[in-house]
Scaffold this active site. Structure first.
Site, short mmCIF file in Angstrom:
data_model
loop_
_atom_site.label_atom_id
_atom_site.label_comp_id
_atom_site.label_asym_id
_atom_site.label_seq_id
_atom_site.Cartn_x
_atom_site.Cartn_y
_atom_site.Cartn_z
N ASP A 262 0.82 -1.22 0.00
CA ASP A 262 0.00 0.00 0.00
C ASP A 262 0.85 1.26 0.00
O ASP A 262 0.40 2.31 0.44
CB ASP A 262 -0.96 0.01 1.18
CG ASP A 262 -0.26 -0.14 2.52
OD1 ASP A 262 0.99 -0.18 2.54
OD2 ASP A 262 -0.96 -0.22 3.55
N LYS B 238 7.05 5.52 18.90
CA LYS B 238 6.52 6.89 18.88
C LYS B 238 6.91 7.60 20.17
O LYS B 238 6.63 7.12 21.26
CB LYS B 238 5.00 6.86 18.74
CG LYS B 238 4.54 6.15 17.46
CD LYS B 238 3.04 5.98 17.44
CE LYS B 238 2.59 5.19 16.22
NZ LYS B 238 1.13 4.95 16.20
N ASP C 177 1.70 6.53 1.68
CA ASP C 177 0.89 5.39 2.11
C ASP C 177 -0.53 5.65 1.63
O ASP C 177 -1.17 6.62 2.06
CB ASP C 177 0.95 5.28 3.64
CG ASP C 177 0.05 4.18 4.20
OD1 ASP C 177 -0.83 3.68 3.48
OD2 ASP C 177 0.23 3.83 5.38
#
Length: 367
Positions: A122, A173, A231
């Site tokens: 993707d 993150k 993406d």
């Protein structure tokens, strides 16, 4: 893209494309069609990736499938029409990125030093895959990752490197990132390294495989190139990616002549209709008088009535848009119907075969 003849390593490499996801962010379009097979700039999205690999010089590709696995083989067969040899492996239970890669290893044919290119199914990327392969060989890396810089990496895991590109850590993150570099989803594994991934269970390459290689002292290399990267997992990104391919912002071997729009030869478009901004009008579509199609993707047999406007939207096969209706950032499922004088905006989605009757309403999340 570099000339494959200039670098024999490309011809020696094999590739794996991970295409097993259910594409939940693109529903209802993916209820019947796997995300990589949705029409994008005139062909299934996956075709752009496959032709890019073929252009680079890679000849053997393994598709790691799961959701609606039969669709891929039905469309591509043995891959001969694309100049490739394609094998298929179906994942029967979720294995994560690492587990999915390991699950196809026995379909690879090269030796232990063979480079294996891994692509997420993707992602659109314009980076120089030949240059990434060359770096992988020159530093004798266990794995070489394509890295890109993003303005706000806090939503991603960061990948810091030394000056020579050697990866030093994989950071989850964090509120204060130490680098703007993130994993762009294109890896090159040495074949023998790929086969060290555990079998039969879910494995994350970001949380387990790559950190494990670093801990063992293996060379994990970062190849940074801030080329086009996207993406396409959301409707907005899917529309943007398709439009960029149509307009030539990102070159694809599948788009012969970039331009303001891509209109199927048998589509009927009224003379005073406006179609542009990278829009795709699929086979059998009818665009009526005064309609405006801007930056949108229309699958096959879509009908847009007189005076309607469709902007930055995706319309599934057989969808219908009534007179004077306006769609912005909307998604219509296959065979759905929007009646006259409606307005859909701000991410509104109409499920397959759903009907929105004639009315003057405003429909958006939270409204």
């Amino acid at each position: 893209m570099a000339d494959p003849a200039a670098d024999p390593l490309a011809a020696q490499a094999e590739a794996v494309i991970l295409v097993g996801g259910q594409g939940s962010r693109l529903r209802p379009l993916t209820l019947t069609t796997p995300k990589p097979m949705l029409p994008c700039a005139g062909v299934p999205f996956l075709t752009h990736q496959l032709l890019r690999l073929a252009e680079t010089g890679i000849e053997h590709v393994v598709l790691a499938t799961s959701y609606r696995a039969e669709v891929f083989a039905e469309h591509y067969g043995d891959g001969g029409e694309l100049g490739l040899a394609i094998d298929y492996v179906t994942e029967t239970e979720p294995l994560g990125t690492g587990g999915g890669i390991r699950n196809v290893a026995d379909r690879l044919t090269g030796g232990p030093d063979t480079p294996v290119v891994i692509l997420n199914g993707d992602v659109l990327s314009g980076h120089d895959l030949t240059a990434q392969l060359r770096m992988h060989r020159e530093v004798d890396a266990a794995v070489t990752l394509h890295l890109v810089g993003v303005e706000d990496p806090r939503a991603f895991g960061c990948v810091p490197t030394e000056a020579d590109g050697r990866v030093t850590a994989f950071l989850e993150k964090t509120p204060e990132p130490v680098t703007d570099q993130i994993n762009a989803g294109c890896y090159i594994f040495r074949r023998d390294v790929l086969e060290t991934i555990p079998t039969g269970r879910p494995v994350s390459v970001e949380r387990e495989t790559f950190p494990g290689l670093l801990a063992a002292g293996s060379r994990v290399q970062g190849y940074r190139e801030d080329a086009y990267w996207l993406d396409v997992g959301t409707p907005a990104a899917f529309v943007r990616g398709s439009a960029d391919l149509v307009r030539g912002v990102l070159r694809s071997p599948a788009v012969a002549a970039p331009g303001p729009a891509l209109i199927a030869p048998d589509a009927l478009v009224a003379e005073d209709a406006q179609v542009g901004d990278g829009s795709v009008i699929g086979p059998g579509c009818v665009i009526s008088a005064g309609a405006v199609i801007s930056g949108s993707v229309l699958f096959e047999n879509v009908w847009v009535a007189a005076g309607a406007e469709v902007r930055s939207s995706v319309l599934g096969a057989g969808a219908r848009v009534g007179e004077r209706s306006a769609l912005t950032d909307a998604v219509l499922g296959d065979q759905s119907l929007v009646g006259n004088d409606n307005e859909l905006a701000a991410g509104a989605r109409l499920w397959a075969s759903a009907v929105l009757p004639d009315a003057t309403i405003r429909f958006s999340p939270g409204a």
